[in-house]
Design a protein around this motif. Sequence first.
Motif, mmCIF file in Angstrom:
data_model
loop_
_atom_site.group_PDB
_atom_site.id
_atom_site.type_symbol
_atom_site.label_atom_id
_atom_site.label_comp_id
_atom_site.label_asym_id
_atom_site.label_seq_id
_atom_site.Cartn_x
_atom_site.Cartn_y
_atom_site.Cartn_z
ATOM 1 N N ALA A 22 0.941 -1.240 0.192
ATOM 2 C CA ALA A 22 -0.003 -0.017 0.054
ATOM 3 C C ALA A 22 0.878 1.305 -0.065
ATOM 4 C CB ALA A 22 -0.805 0.025 1.168
ATOM 5 N N LYS A 23 1.867 1.451 0.688
ATOM 6 C CA LYS A 23 2.786 2.345 0.872
ATOM 7 C C LYS A 23 3.467 2.595 -0.450
ATOM 8 C CE LYS A 23 3.659 2.480 5.750
ATOM 9 N NZ LYS A 23 4.559 2.543 6.730
ATOM 10 N N ALA A 24 3.920 1.534 -1.345
ATOM 11 C CA ALA A 24 4.509 1.563 -2.557
ATOM 12 C C ALA A 24 3.511 2.106 -3.604
ATOM 13 C CB ALA A 24 5.170 0.219 -2.931
ATOM 14 N N HIS A 25 2.105 1.743 -3.378
ATOM 15 C CA HIS A 25 1.194 2.177 -4.280
ATOM 16 C C HIS A 25 0.116 2.784 -3.489
ATOM 17 C CE1 HIS A 25 3.215 -1.637 -5.675
ATOM 18 N NE2 HIS A 25 3.065 -1.146 -6.757
ATOM 19 N N PRO A 26 0.303 4.050 -3.144
ATOM 20 C CA PRO A 26 -0.595 4.741 -2.419
ATOM 21 C C PRO A 26 -2.037 5.235 -3.460
ATOM 22 C CG PRO A 26 1.215 6.284 -3.121
ATOM 23 C CD PRO A 26 1.538 5.061 -3.564
ATOM 24 N N GLY A 27 -2.975 4.775 -2.644
ATOM 25 C CA GLY A 27 -4.355 4.930 -3.164
ATOM 26 C C GLY A 27 -4.771 4.239 -4.233
ATOM 27 N N LYS A 28 -3.932 3.306 -4.755
ATOM 28 C CA LYS A 28 -4.138 2.263 -5.452
ATOM 29 C C LYS A 28 -4.929 1.073 -5.172
ATOM 30 C CE LYS A 28 -2.080 4.589 -8.838
ATOM 31 N NZ LYS A 28 -2.790 5.200 -9.923
ATOM 32 N N LEU A 29 -4.755 0.649 -3.858
ATOM 33 C CA LEU A 29 -5.302 -0.492 -3.538
ATOM 34 C C LEU A 29 -6.759 -0.242 -3.128
ATOM 35 C CD1 LEU A 29 -3.063 -2.182 -1.072
ATOM 36 C CD2 LEU A 29 -3.917 -3.386 -3.133
ATOM 37 N N ASN A 30 -7.838 -0.854 -3.502
ATOM 38 C CA ASN A 30 -9.150 -0.532 -3.085
ATOM 39 C C ASN A 30 -9.846 -1.687 -2.238
ATOM 40 O OD1 ASN A 30 -10.422 -2.820 -5.035
ATOM 41 N ND2 ASN A 30 -9.857 -1.334 -6.639
ATOM 42 N N TYR A 31 -10.477 -1.353 -1.419
ATOM 43 C CA TYR A 31 -11.163 -2.182 -0.637
ATOM 44 C C TYR A 31 -12.658 -2.064 -0.321
ATOM 45 C CZ TYR A 31 -12.108 1.710 3.222
ATOM 46 O OH TYR A 31 -12.360 2.657 3.620
ATOM 47 N N ALA A 32 -13.410 -3.079 -0.229
ATOM 48 C CA ALA A 32 -14.769 -3.332 -0.229
ATOM 49 C C ALA A 32 -15.370 -2.981 1.374
ATOM 50 C CB ALA A 32 -15.356 -4.455 -0.929
ATOM 51 N N SER A 33 -16.602 -2.682 1.417
ATOM 52 C CA SER A 33 -17.300 -2.601 2.612
ATOM 53 C C SER A 33 -18.859 -2.790 2.215
ATOM 54 C CB SER A 33 -17.179 -1.392 3.395
ATOM 55 O OG SER A 33 -18.054 -0.252 2.746
ATOM 56 N N SER A 34 -19.513 -3.145 3.327
ATOM 57 C CA SER A 34 -21.033 -3.356 3.128
ATOM 58 C C SER A 34 -21.847 -2.064 3.108
ATOM 59 C CB SER A 34 -21.630 -4.026 4.271
ATOM 60 O OG SER A 34 -21.244 -3.611 5.438
ATOM 61 N N GLY A 35 -20.984 -0.986 3.160
ATOM 62 C CA GLY A 35 -21.770 0.284 3.124
ATOM 63 C C GLY A 35 -20.968 1.649 3.710
ATOM 64 N N ASN A 36 -21.158 2.675 3.232
ATOM 65 C CA ASN A 36 -20.661 3.706 3.998
ATOM 66 C C ASN A 36 -21.024 3.864 5.555
ATOM 67 O OD1 ASN A 36 -19.141 6.317 3.347
ATOM 68 N ND2 ASN A 36 -20.879 7.124 4.263
ATOM 69 N N GLY A 37 -20.048 3.936 6.291
ATOM 70 C CA GLY A 37 -20.063 4.009 7.640
ATOM 71 C C GLY A 37 -20.137 2.824 8.602
ATOM 72 N N SER A 38 -20.142 1.511 7.684
ATOM 73 C CA SER A 38 -20.210 0.268 8.242
ATOM 74 C C SER A 38 -19.023 -0.050 9.146
ATOM 75 C CB SER A 38 -20.325 -0.754 6.956
ATOM 76 O OG SER A 38 -19.335 -0.768 6.061
ATOM 77 N N LEU A 39 -19.045 -1.115 9.775
ATOM 78 C CA LEU A 39 -17.897 -1.440 10.588
ATOM 79 C C LEU A 39 -16.718 -1.884 9.794
ATOM 80 C CD1 LEU A 39 -16.665 -1.793 13.596
ATOM 81 C CD2 LEU A 39 -17.501 -4.524 13.287
ATOM 82 N N GLN A 40 -17.007 -2.505 8.533
ATOM 83 C CA GLN A 40 -15.886 -2.900 7.444
ATOM 84 C C GLN A 40 -15.343 -1.486 7.146
ATOM 85 O OE1 GLN A 40 -19.134 -3.942 7.291
ATOM 86 N NE2 GLN A 40 -19.257 -5.944 6.442
ATOM 87 N N HIS A 41 -15.853 -0.485 6.965
ATOM 88 C CA HIS A 41 -15.623 0.868 6.468
ATOM 89 C C HIS A 41 -14.674 1.346 7.483
ATOM 90 C CE1 HIS A 41 -16.441 5.074 4.920
ATOM 91 N NE2 HIS A 41 -15.354 4.755 4.697
ATOM 92 N N VAL A 42 -15.054 1.471 8.752
ATOM 93 C CA VAL A 42 -14.314 2.281 9.791
ATOM 94 C C VAL A 42 -13.197 1.399 10.320
ATOM 95 C CG1 VAL A 42 -16.407 3.617 10.445
ATOM 96 C CG2 VAL A 42 -16.049 1.540 11.666
ATOM 97 N N THR A 43 -13.458 0.240 10.178
ATOM 98 C CA THR A 43 -12.172 -0.812 10.667
ATOM 99 C C THR A 43 -11.044 -0.463 9.511
ATOM 100 O OG1 THR A 43 -13.521 -2.445 11.553
ATOM 101 C CG2 THR A 43 -11.290 -3.139 10.806
ATOM 102 N N THR A 44 -11.278 -0.506 8.480
ATOM 103 C CA THR A 44 -10.191 -0.200 7.304
ATOM 104 C C THR A 44 -9.666 1.200 7.426
ATOM 105 O OG1 THR A 44 -11.131 -1.866 5.882
ATOM 106 C CG2 THR A 44 -9.708 -0.444 5.079
#
Length: 321
Positions: free
Chosen positions: A144-166
């Motif tokens: 991630a540091k070698a490719h800033p902003g290039k990695l994308n991650y999925a969540s079950s929605g804006n503000g979800s626990l998956q979102h805030v955990t990441t």
Amino acid sequence: MTLKTLTLSTLTCALAMHSAYAETYPTKPITLIVSAAPGGTTDIAARMVAEPLSKALGQSVVVENKPGAAGNIAAQQLLKSKADGYTLLLQYSGYQVITPSVMKVQWDPVKDFAPVANVLSAPQVLVVKKDLPVNSMKDLIEYAKAHPGKLNYASSGNGSLQHVTTELLNQMASIETTHVPYNGTGPALTDLLGGLIDFTVTTPPPLLAHIKAGSIKPLVVTSNTKLDSLPEVPTAAEAGLPDLQVSSWFAMYAPKNTPKEVVEKLTTEIHKIMETPEYKAKAQTLGATAEYMDAEQLGKYTQQEVDRWKKVVDAAGIKQQ
């Protein structure tokens, strides 16, 4: 009779009435509102408790699913109900402690609820697509540091626990990754398996079969103990991130001002249920734990979680979309 004597007499009568009410409670069916649709972990947790609680109390505990608005619909229905112990809420932690920081709600997550008990907890597992050239959290952070902003991650929605955990991971590791919100874990997992998404973090149940099939790679479990179902996956501390302790928890609440004796009766019976081998075994098959908290412990933990996630939400600038 003096005013002081009258006040004491009134108080004594009120306490006696509360005690008598608790002794006879319940005398009719109880409605257990669930803040999610049937089939998810919140619904499963509710039904794990509802059936044995019905037997223990001698009255039906009827599960009523009220999904939508990140738990807001279910919470509002509970708080419009009488504080008599006949309407309860089985709430997912992300909705209870994160939703109020992400959107405007007409309730306070601590002051407007009477905590009853936590009934189930499940850590998160961070998984990456199978062809991403990383095999550990150290690898992922370096990539991630070698490719800033290039990695994308999925969540079950804006503000979800998956979102805030990441976002918590981003802040802790000083990395930048791109959030792609989905309408639920299912669609997010589909795109991860299809290679359209680089990684996600969620509870074990939807991941286990795909991990065992080698379709995705698990990098870390966000708890201080390993999962029996994934013994080869390191804990957050083992992966060099001791503060990445994140758990989904599923707890029962009543409206505020519910008689203390009623809450205590519910809490006591739930504790007995959670100590049974059957309940613990069911939790384990879900990749979860029967982590009991009584009313006082749940109240304190709810406040701690509200404070913790508000800091992450504010730092990441997460708002309702």
